[in-house]
Design a protein around this motif. Structure first.
Motif, mmCIF file in Angstrom:
data_model
loop_
_atom_site.group_PDB
_atom_site.id
_atom_site.type_symbol
_atom_site.label_atom_id
_atom_site.label_comp_id
_atom_site.label_asym_id
_atom_site.label_seq_id
_atom_site.Cartn_x
_atom_site.Cartn_y
_atom_site.Cartn_z
ATOM 1 N N GLY A 186 6.891 -40.546 -22.326
ATOM 2 C CA GLY A 186 8.224 -40.368 -21.765
ATOM 3 C C GLY A 186 9.328 -40.377 -22.795
ATOM 4 N N THR A 187 9.205 -41.204 -23.825
ATOM 5 C CA THR A 187 10.257 -41.291 -24.839
ATOM 6 C C THR A 187 10.432 -39.960 -25.560
ATOM 7 O OG1 THR A 187 9.766 -43.646 -25.148
ATOM 8 C CG2 THR A 187 11.028 -42.546 -26.869
ATOM 9 N N PHE B 117 13.756 -37.431 -25.179
ATOM 10 C CA PHE B 117 14.522 -36.990 -26.351
ATOM 11 C C PHE B 117 14.629 -35.469 -26.378
ATOM 12 C CE2 PHE B 117 15.028 -35.675 -30.766
ATOM 13 C CZ PHE B 117 16.097 -36.467 -31.169
ATOM 14 N N ALA B 118 13.512 -34.779 -26.119
ATOM 15 C CA ALA B 118 13.527 -33.318 -26.127
ATOM 16 C C ALA B 118 14.451 -32.774 -25.042
ATOM 17 C CB ALA B 118 12.102 -32.791 -25.934
ATOM 18 N N LEU B 119 14.405 -33.376 -23.860
ATOM 19 C CA LEU B 119 15.271 -32.927 -22.768
ATOM 20 C C LEU B 119 16.735 -33.199 -23.080
ATOM 21 C CD1 LEU B 119 13.160 -34.134 -19.709
ATOM 22 C CD2 LEU B 119 13.501 -31.780 -20.456
ATOM 23 N N SER C 294 19.408 -45.962 -20.335
ATOM 24 C CA SER C 294 19.736 -44.540 -20.332
ATOM 25 C C SER C 294 20.600 -44.173 -21.536
ATOM 26 C CB SER C 294 20.443 -44.152 -19.033
ATOM 27 O OG SER C 294 21.678 -44.848 -18.896
ATOM 28 N N VAL C 295 21.552 -45.032 -21.890
ATOM 29 C CA VAL C 295 22.396 -44.767 -23.053
ATOM 30 C C VAL C 295 21.569 -44.815 -24.334
ATOM 31 C CG1 VAL C 295 24.333 -45.609 -24.421
ATOM 32 C CG2 VAL C 295 24.497 -45.588 -21.931
ATOM 33 N N ALA C 296 20.749 -45.856 -24.477
ATOM 34 C CA ALA C 296 19.961 -46.036 -25.706
ATOM 35 C C ALA C 296 18.951 -44.910 -25.916
ATOM 36 C CB ALA C 296 19.243 -47.384 -25.677
ATOM 37 N N TYR C 297 18.374 -44.382 -24.834
ATOM 38 C CA TYR C 297 17.307 -43.395 -24.959
ATOM 39 C C TYR C 297 17.792 -41.950 -24.894
ATOM 40 C CZ TYR C 297 13.372 -46.628 -24.921
ATOM 41 O OH TYR C 297 12.460 -47.594 -25.268
ATOM 42 N N LEU C 298 18.935 -41.685 -24.249
ATOM 43 C CA LEU C 298 19.392 -40.306 -24.073
ATOM 44 C C LEU C 298 20.521 -39.915 -25.031
ATOM 45 C CD1 LEU C 298 18.216 -38.359 -21.896
ATOM 46 C CD2 LEU C 298 17.728 -40.765 -21.460
ATOM 47 N N LEU C 299 21.365 -40.859 -25.408
ATOM 48 C CA LEU C 299 22.514 -40.528 -26.254
ATOM 49 C C LEU C 299 22.109 -39.924 -27.597
ATOM 50 C CD1 LEU C 299 25.540 -40.484 -26.742
ATOM 51 C CD2 LEU C 299 25.407 -42.879 -27.482
ATOM 52 N N PRO C 300 21.104 -40.476 -28.321
ATOM 53 C CA PRO C 300 20.741 -39.862 -29.614
ATOM 54 C C PRO C 300 20.301 -38.401 -29.469
ATOM 55 C CG PRO C 300 19.811 -42.066 -29.440
ATOM 56 C CD PRO C 300 20.352 -41.728 -28.094
#
Length: 438
Positions: free
Chosen positions: A41-42, A46-48, A155-161
């Motif tokens: 999932g990680t 990130f790709a999405l 959601s912020v930690a995993y999607l923002l980068p």
């Protein structure tokens, strides 16, 4: 697997209308019991997020979809645990790997509510802890409140980068941006990596090493910031491109957590509770960290006299380097992380420090997003706080390590801090929105 992921990414790029649904589904599955253990999932998120940041979805839409998906996965896992109870042990994969559930159950019984917040950022525990909470009959309302908070941070930690990377590839960034970004962030990555490895290996002088490395990178940044104009202007432009009315409101609330008045009250509250519980060495450590950081920030601001970005309609007149909001929030939350990790194995101490850094990173990022600081301002503030915190910890633990804090102190401190940040943010939101309006 990599070929399949590549084909899927190309299909989503050609059919962007399905990207939002894909983010929700992957976030939900990543947090869903058992399924989250089997899916990468990680990597998918990130790709999405990169695809979303390329112009398909705004930042607030991307974060909201991931938040809703993660919360849905938590809720389904919790309901599964309430419905099945001990029969969960006979479910596929858990029957063949009973150690997975045993580890999650032990962690939940030891840390309770906190386990749902911390475990959210630990891959093997993330999809199992909500199910264990339901299996052990955690009250539904309490679970929902904790899950909402954990899902927001996750959601912020995993999607923002990923979203930022996608947006950076889309925007016409200044020449030299990528080279400067690579140099600065590689230095910070090496600093964090060496500190983590030294802690895991039980180095006796790890605090001194962390303080020295942080000070070294900080000095390089303070001397070299005039040569990092491409990095500063590029990152500022990147975050300014993500601005929207919906996201502005939330990040104004976040940036309020780093206000000097809030940090002063929060520090006084921490000190008062430490003294009430007779934690004198811990109180000395907290006062030394907070006081020394504030003093050094004031001295450096007046010494360097760096002007702020010209983004606000009515620019602030004080100097910007290093960021006071960034340094104050980093040192306060790092102090909390250090105290939370006392008496625990190295990997848990590192986990607490990394989690404590998340709200500080959010506050620092909000300063650049709102246009009141350059990126190097907030990086310098974080490095200064890290150097001071590590140096003070080394001095306080020169002869004897700090013992764990009483659990009752945390049960008083954390709700009071949450109440303080919430009340102040809502009270000052209208005035702050007017100040930070472009």
């Amino acid at each position: 697997m990599s070929d399949w992921l590549g084909v899927w990414a190309l299909w989503l790029e050609a059919h962007p209308q399905w990207l939002g649904l894909a983010i929700w589904l992957v976030a939900c599955t990543e947090c869903l019991a058992i399924a989250g253990l089997l899916m990468p999932g990680t990597v998918l998120l990130f790709a999405l997020a990169v695809l979303a940041g390329s112009g398909v979805l705004t930042l607030w839409q991307t974060l909201l979809l991931a938040f809703l998906g993660g919360f849905a996965g938590d809720l389904l896992s919790y309901l599964l645990g309430r419905w099945q109870h001990q029969s969960i042990r006979r479910l596929p994969y858990l029957r063949e790997h009973p150690q997975w559930l045993a580890a999650a159950e032990k962690y939940f019984q030891r840390y309770g509510v906190i386990s749902l917040l911390v475990g959210r950022f630990i891959g093997p525990l993330r999809p199992l802890l909500p199910m264990v909470a339901g299996m052990l009959d955690m009250p539904f309302v309490r679970f929902v409140l904790v899950s909402l908070l954990a899902s927001a941070g996750w959601s912020v930690a995993y999607l923002l980068p990923g979203w930022s990377a996608g947006a950076a590839l889309r925007l016409p960034l200044p020449p030299g941006f990528w080279l400067q970004a690579a140099v600065v962030f590689s230095a910070i990555a090496v600093l964090i990596g060496l500190a983590v490895q030294g802690s895991l290996r039980g180095m006796r002088r790890i605090s001194q090493l962390a303080a020295g490395l942080s000070l070294l990178v900080l000095c390089a940044l303070l001397l070299g910031w005039p040569r990092l104009a491409a990095l500063d202007h590029g990152l500022l432009e990147l975050l300014q491109s993500a601005r929207s009315e919906h996201l502005d409101r939330w990040l104004v609330l976040v940036t309020g957590m780093g206000d000097s008045r809030v940090q002063l009250v929060a520090g006084a509250l921490l000190l008062a509770l430490l003294l009430c519980f007779r934690q004198r060495r811990e109180a000395v450590f907290a006062v030394a960290c907070l006081g020394l950081t504030a003093l050094l920030v004031s001295l450096l601001k007046n010494l360097l006299e760096r002007p702020r970005p010209q983004v606000l309609l009515e620019p602030l007149h004080s100097f910007s380097l290093p960021s006071g909001h960034s340094s104050a929030s980093f040192v306060f939350f790092l102090v909390l992380g250090v105290l939370a990790g006392r008496g625990q194995p190295p990997r848990w101490r590192i986990t607490w420090l990394l989690l404590a850094g998340l709200p500080a990173v959010a506050i620092a990022s909000s300063r650049v997003y709102l246009g009141v600081h350059w990126p190097t301002d907030v990086l310098a503030g974080g490095l200064l706080a890290g150097a001071v915190c590590a140096a003070c910890l080394a001095l306080v633990q020169h002869r004897e390590s700090l013992p764990p804090l009483p659990a009752r102190l945390w049960w008083l401190l954390l709700p009071l801090l949450l109440l303080l940040f919430t009340v102040y943010g809502l009270w000052h939101l209208p005035a702050a929105m007017a100040l930070y309006q472009r």
